[in-house]
Design a protein around this motif. Structure first.
Motif, PDB file in Angstrom:
ATOM      1  N   LYS A 248      46.784  32.216  42.840  1.00 34.84           N
ATOM      2  CA  LYS A 248      45.582  31.582  43.384  1.00 34.84           C
ATOM      3  C   LYS A 248      45.548  30.105  42.991  1.00 34.84           C
ATOM      4  CE  LYS A 248      40.667  31.458  42.362  1.00 34.84           C
ATOM      5  NZ  LYS A 248      39.694  31.756  43.405  1.00 34.84           N
ATOM      6  N   SER A 249      45.780  29.862  41.718  1.00 33.79           N
ATOM      7  CA  SER A 249      45.730  28.497  41.220  1.00 33.79           C
ATOM      8  C   SER A 249      46.789  27.617  41.879  1.00 33.79           C
ATOM      9  CB  SER A 249      45.931  28.502  39.697  1.00 33.79           C
ATOM     10  OG  SER A 249      46.032  27.201  39.211  1.00 33.79           O
ATOM     11  N   LYS A 253      46.097  24.412  44.134  1.00 30.76           N
ATOM     12  CA  LYS A 253      46.390  23.071  43.624  1.00 30.76           C
ATOM     13  C   LYS A 253      47.538  22.402  44.381  1.00 30.76           C
ATOM     14  CE  LYS A 253      44.660  22.984  38.818  1.00 30.76           C
ATOM     15  NZ  LYS A 253      43.490  23.809  39.021  1.00 30.76           N
ATOM     16  N   PHE A 254      48.544  23.193  44.770  1.00 29.35           N
ATOM     17  CA  PHE A 254      49.706  22.598  45.427  1.00 29.35           C
ATOM     18  C   PHE A 254      49.551  22.508  46.941  1.00 29.35           C
ATOM     19  CE2 PHE A 254      53.390  23.182  42.181  1.00 29.35           C
ATOM     20  CZ  PHE A 254      52.666  22.434  41.275  1.00 29.35           C
TER      21      PHE A 254
ATOM     22  N   MET B  11      36.514  22.142  39.010  1.00 30.82           N
ATOM     23  CA  MET B  11      37.523  22.607  39.963  1.00 30.82           C
ATOM     24  C   MET B  11      38.901  22.607  39.318  1.00 30.82           C
ATOM     25  SD  MET B  11      36.606  21.169  43.705  1.00 30.82           S
ATOM     26  CE  MET B  11      38.282  21.207  44.329  1.00 30.82           C
ATOM     27  N   THR B  12      39.179  21.557  38.581  1.00 31.03           N
ATOM     28  CA  THR B  12      40.484  21.469  37.916  1.00 31.03           C
ATOM     29  C   THR B  12      40.694  22.661  36.994  1.00 31.03           C
ATOM     30  OG1 THR B  12      40.352  19.079  37.982  1.00 31.03           O
ATOM     31  CG2 THR B  12      41.908  20.027  36.418  1.00 31.03           C
ATOM     32  N   LEU B  13      39.657  22.990  36.233  1.00 21.91           N
ATOM     33  CA  LEU B  13      39.784  24.099  35.278  1.00 21.91           C
ATOM     34  C   LEU B  13      39.476  25.452  35.921  1.00 21.91           C
ATOM     35  CD1 LEU B  13      38.431  23.010  31.794  1.00 21.91           C
ATOM     36  CD2 LEU B  13      40.768  23.315  32.541  1.00 21.91           C
ATOM     37  N   GLU B  14      39.123  25.412  37.205  1.00 25.02           N
ATOM     38  CA  GLU B  14      38.839  26.642  37.946  1.00 25.02           C
ATOM     39  C   GLU B  14      37.741  27.480  37.293  1.00 25.02           C
ATOM     40  OE1 GLU B  14      42.683  28.459  38.641  1.00 25.02           O
ATOM     41  OE2 GLU B  14      43.510  26.574  39.353  1.00 25.02           O
ATOM     42  N   LEU B  31      45.782  28.018  32.249  1.00 22.10           N
ATOM     43  CA  LEU B  31      46.373  27.058  33.181  1.00 22.10           C
ATOM     44  C   LEU B  31      47.403  26.176  32.487  1.00 22.10           C
ATOM     45  CD1 LEU B  31      43.150  26.142  35.164  1.00 22.10           C
ATOM     46  CD2 LEU B  31      45.081  27.509  35.953  1.00 22.10           C
ATOM     47  N   ILE B  57      49.024  17.516  36.951  1.00 23.14           N
ATOM     48  CA  ILE B  57      48.075  18.623  36.775  1.00 23.14           C
ATOM     49  C   ILE B  57      47.799  18.841  35.286  1.00 23.14           C
ATOM     50  CG2 ILE B  57      47.752  21.122  37.055  1.00 23.14           C
ATOM     51  CD1 ILE B  57      49.206  20.884  39.743  1.00 23.14           C
TER      52      ILE B  57
END
Ligand SMILES: Nc1ncnc2c1ncn2[C@@H]1O[C@H](COP(=O)(O)OP(=O)(O)OP(=O)(O)O)[C@@H](O)[C@H]1O
Ligand SMILES: [Mg+2]
Lengths: 312, 194
Positions: A248-249, A253-254, B11-14, B31, B57
């Motif tokens: 999911k991540s 992100k990509f 959002m970055t850390l979800e 992450l 990232i």
């Protein structure tokens, strides 16, 4: 590409794919359909695994009397091809057992099939797409309200899933922009992506948005609905469960794709035992962890919720 | 702090807007490990996405984590020493693969694996001389040099320099556990290959 967005739909369409063979798509489709039916919904399952149709086996049906073959070859109506199951509100449209290759389905046939799928008088249609990323498979995936991929915790399954998801997104991009008069431009730019400095689909989308300002809003709204549900099947450890969250991540992100991690199903020998005994899993093994997990996944997909993952 | 910044960090850390310090820390660790590299989830996309992207990232994660914890600290206990948030910050010797440093240590952010050259880079970014470390730890500069240059044949037995690595890590404000794990991994690989 078949544009079917203007057809009013009867039921909600769920489609189950994912690229790799043997990940449990048919098991999941049959179990999900049964679960939806147990919740009182009128459900039809459609086996679109051209060449590998075996969804009927999961219901203990040996040799189905009717199949999609007569839809393609004799012009039968789709709604006349349903075969009953143990549950009165769950029926099945068997795949083409005489296996014409997927390439042989002509554009007109495909459109006819999609229209009739949408017109089935039920609350849920669940489609088993089979393996592979053939254009017809992707187009069928794209007509679904809930796009579901089933993967297993192994590298090849993950690779194939990325391939499948990327191709689906690319096809979605093309069909979206085609409607707005950008017929071949997406393919044109992609084919020459090196000279445009484009490395991946995210770059492509950003390039399109930057170059044609009015495309931006179109893409934003169309892609906002592009959500993929992930199911990780045959998990054996917490680490396997976390894979869903990692995918999911990474896809988000990509590639900028929205993913819902709907849940996981543990590995359990009773799954193939049920198939061997010709017993529908969700009617005969309700006490197992697998069955509970399917229940959770179905609820999650219905309500757009996600499974919670164990702490990192 | 601006709302859109906060949103971006989340959002970055979800994590959602109501995430607890615990959630934030868990997500950060997960992450950080994922984008630290070597995951079967990342490998298939390596050709399409340059290493730079992954590094970016990692940097973003570091910023988001520090900022969101700051935010929590300010919210929960203005003035008082931050309880929960401070605890989360002190990830200490946490699980292997977790954050390599105290979050917010900018000189180590780009390093994901503590090889010899990585240790040298961190040291140089901190502006510390080898001689300084040598004096402080009472170790020969030749040994320190060999460590940084990964001239493994010039190193003593593993059990000896393992302790040295720990003290060097402490000098550079790095997590000893992670440094030892990374470095020994490389050393053992070399030994096996011989
Ligand atoms: N959670 C599970 N635990 C144990 N076995 C499973 C599980 N899920 C599926 N299986 C078994 O794995 C095999 C493949 O499952 P299934 O036929 O559903 O895969 P598929 O994705 O539909 O395959 P294909 O791509 O060939 O259509 C079957 O024998 C099934 O019984
Ligand atoms: Mg199948």
């Amino acid at each position: 590409m078949a544009n079917t967005s203007h057809i009013a739909k009867e039921g909600e369409i769920w489609a189950v794919g994912g690229g790799k063979g043997g990940t449990g798509k048919s098991f999941f489709t049959s179990s999900t359909g049964t679960q939806l039916a147990k919740k009182g919904r009128r459900v039809v399952l459609v086996d679109m695994d051209i060449g590998g149709a075996n969804l009927h086996s999961f219901f203990g049906i040996g040799r189905p009397q009717k199949s999609l073959t007569s839809f393609f070859e004799a012009g039968s109506k789709l709604s006349d091809l349903t075969v009953g199951t143990e549950l009165p509100n769950l029926s099945l449209i068997t795949g083409d057992i005489h296996s014409i290759a997927s390439d042989n389905i002509k554009f007109g046939q495909k459109l006819r099939l999609f229209r009739q799928i949408m017109k089935l008088n039920v609350q849920n249609v669940v489609i088993d797409l089979g393996a592979g990323s053939h254009a017809n498979t992707l187009d069928t995936f794209l007509i679904a309200d809930k796009m579901i991929v089933v993967i297993v915790p192994e590298v090849i399954a993950i690779e194939n899933m990325y391939h499948f998801v990327k191709n689906t997104l690319f096809r979605k991009l093309k069909s979206t922009l085609k409607d707005y008069g950008f017929k071949e431009i997406v393919q044109h730019i992609w084919d020459r992506r090196q000279s445009y400095g484009i490395k991946n689909l995210k770059d492509l989308i950003e390039y399109l948005k930057a170059s044609f300002s009015y495309i931006g809003t179109i893409l934003d709204s169309e892609l906002a609905n592009f959500k993929i549900h992930i199911v990780v099947n045959m998990v054996r450890s917490n680490q396997d469960i976390l894979l869903g969250a990692s995918i999911k991540s990474v896809l988000n992100k990509f590639l900028g794709i929205s993913i819902l991690y709907s849940g996981y199903i543990e590995y359990n020998d009773v799954v193939w035992k049920a198939v061997r005994e010709r017993k529908p899993f969700m009617l005969n093994y309700t006490a197992t962890g697998c069955a509970k997990q399917v229940e959770t996944i179905v609820d999650n997909i219905m309500h757009g919720r996600e499974v919670s993952v164990p702490g990192g | 702090m601006k709302d859109e910044d906060i949103k971006r960090w989340q959002m970055t850390l979800e994590v959602g807007p109501n995430a607890s310090v615990h959630d934030i820390k868990n997500s950060y660790l997960r992450l950080r490990k994922l984008y630290g590299g070597g995951s079967i989830v990342l490998e298939p996309l390596e050709d399409e996405f340059p290493e730079k992207r992954r590094m970016k990232i990692l940097v973003d994660l570091e910023e988001a984590y520090t900022r969101l914890l700051e935010l929590h600290r300010n919210r929960t206990s203005p003035g008082r020493p931050a309880g929960e948030a401070a605890e989360a910050m002190a990830v200490g010797e946490g699980p292997p693969g977790g954050p390599a440093t105290e979050p917010g240590a900018p000189y180590a952010i780009e390093e994901t694996v503590f090889s010899g050259p990585a240790l040298r880079r961190v040291r140089e970014r901190l502006g510390i001389d080898l001689i300084e470390i040598s004096k402080q730890l009472k170790l020969r500069t030749e040994l320190l040099k060999a460590l940084e240059e990964e001239r493994f044949e010039a190193l003593p037995e593993e059990i000896y320099f393992k302790t040295h690595l720990k003290s060097i890590a402490a000098c550079l404000d790095l997590k000893p556990g992670k440094v030892v794990e990374d470095y020994l991994g490389r050393f053992r690989e070399w030994k096996r290959a011989r």
